[in-house]
Enzyme design. Structure first.
Site, PDB file in Angstrom:
ATOM      1  N   TYR A  50       0.844  -1.200   0.000  1.00  0.00           N
ATOM      2  CA  TYR A  50       0.000   0.000   0.000  1.00  0.00           C
ATOM      3  C   TYR A  50       0.879   1.250   0.000  1.00  0.00           C
ATOM      4  CZ  TYR A  50      -4.209  -2.789   0.955  1.00  0.00           C
ATOM      5  OH  TYR A  50      -5.256  -3.687   0.876  1.00  0.00           O
ATOM      6  N   GLU A  51       0.296   2.337  -0.464  1.00  0.00           N
ATOM      7  CA  GLU A  51       1.029   3.579  -0.700  1.00  0.00           C
ATOM      8  C   GLU A  51       1.707   4.128   0.554  1.00  0.00           C
ATOM      9  OE1 GLU A  51      -0.115   8.009  -2.405  1.00  0.00           O
ATOM     10  OE2 GLU A  51      -1.348   6.297  -2.960  1.00  0.00           O
ATOM     11  N   SER A  52       1.179   3.800   1.715  1.00  0.00           N
ATOM     12  CA  SER A  52       1.735   4.309   2.967  1.00  0.00           C
ATOM     13  C   SER A  52       3.069   3.676   3.332  1.00  0.00           C
ATOM     14  CB  SER A  52       0.732   4.092   4.107  1.00  0.00           C
ATOM     15  OG  SER A  52       0.303   2.742   4.137  1.00  0.00           O
ATOM     16  N   GLY A  53       3.484   2.641   2.574  1.00  0.00           N
ATOM     17  CA  GLY A  53       4.779   2.025   2.822  1.00  0.00           C
ATOM     18  C   GLY A  53       4.716   0.644   3.436  1.00  0.00           C
TER      19      GLY A  53
END
Length: 256
Positions: A50-53
């Site tokens: 996911y984009e949050s890492g």
């Protein structure tokens, strides 16, 4: 056979497009449901990012956003967003990106910025987030979107994320070397890009849907493949796992 909704049909069909070997950059919403359904059924070894890492996350419930604690708590590792984009995404380590759209054209170009004139829009949308980079840096892109003339338009109002540009080799003219949108999964059918021109053509129609239904829900002139398949219906166990996932999610988020 268990009764299913058009949304469940779309989610199951999208999930089936993924494999154990995929490293998948997951969007929130239906892409997240599809990717986690794949993980809970036929692709348990898939790596979800996911984009949050969060890397290798295995959420028990669907996240409300990329910042949902469920993602970090169930991830193999969590890295800074800058590392996620520069090393993982732009470094070519992600095989599939799952994206949705507010507007989409026949070449897979995405608008999530504005409806109407940019300076004086009818609707201002959330914007691109990480989607522009996902669209150009993942090995290929799967698009998931409910089909309507409002969303499937001849010309989008703003190009937020690149598909095939104006078609043909236009994508490469921007220096983009990844495959691009290879599959568009809707609640009516599956579309894939034409071999040379790269506009989407219908390759599979969901059960109970007619060609006229697809034409009526599309803002561009629809083209059908020479041989059009019928999309397999969802299996009972796929529907049960998907419904259990949504039930857990709803229960966890009640009152929030």
């Amino acid at each position: 056979m268990t009764h299913y909704t058009s949304t469940e049909m779309m989610t199951v069909t999208a999930a089936r497009a993924l494999t154990n070997e995929d490293v998948c950059f997951v969007g929130i919403g239906m892409p997240s449901a599809a990717c986690n359904l794949a993980r809970l059924t036929h692709a348990p070894e898939i790596t979800l990012i996911y984009e949050s890492g969060t890397i290798g996350t295995k959420p028990d419930i669907l996240p409300l956003s990329i910042g949902d604690g469920e993602l970090c708590e169930t991830a193999v590792n969590t890295v800074p967003v800058t590392e996620m984009f520069r090393y993982w995404l732009q470094g070519g380590k992600i095989s599939v990106g799952f994206l949705g759209a507010a507007q989409l054209d026949k070449y897979g170009n995405i608008n999530t910025t504005v409806i109407g004139d940019y300076a004086n829009p009818k609707v201002r949308l959330p914007g691109g987030g990480g989607a522009p980079e996902i669209a150009t840096s993942c090995g290929e892109i799967f698009l998931v979107m409910k089909q309507s003339k409002r969303g499937f338009v001849e010309k989008i109002d703003f190009v937020t994320s690149l598909g095939y540009g104006k078609g043909g080799d236009d994508r490469a003219s921007y220096g983009v070397t990844t495959k691009g949108p290879s599959r568009l999964i809707t609640d009516l059918c599956i579309m894939e890009p034409h071999a040379t021109d790269k506009h989407f053509i219908v390759t599979s129609i969901h059960p109970g849907i007619s060609r006229d239904d697809i034409i009526a829900a599309t803002g561009w002139q629809v083209e059908f493949a020479g041989e059009v398949a019928q999309t397999p219906v969802p299996f009972d166990h796929e529907l049960q796992i998907l419904r259990d996932l949504h039930a857990r999610t709803n229960a966890a988020h009640e009152g929030q």
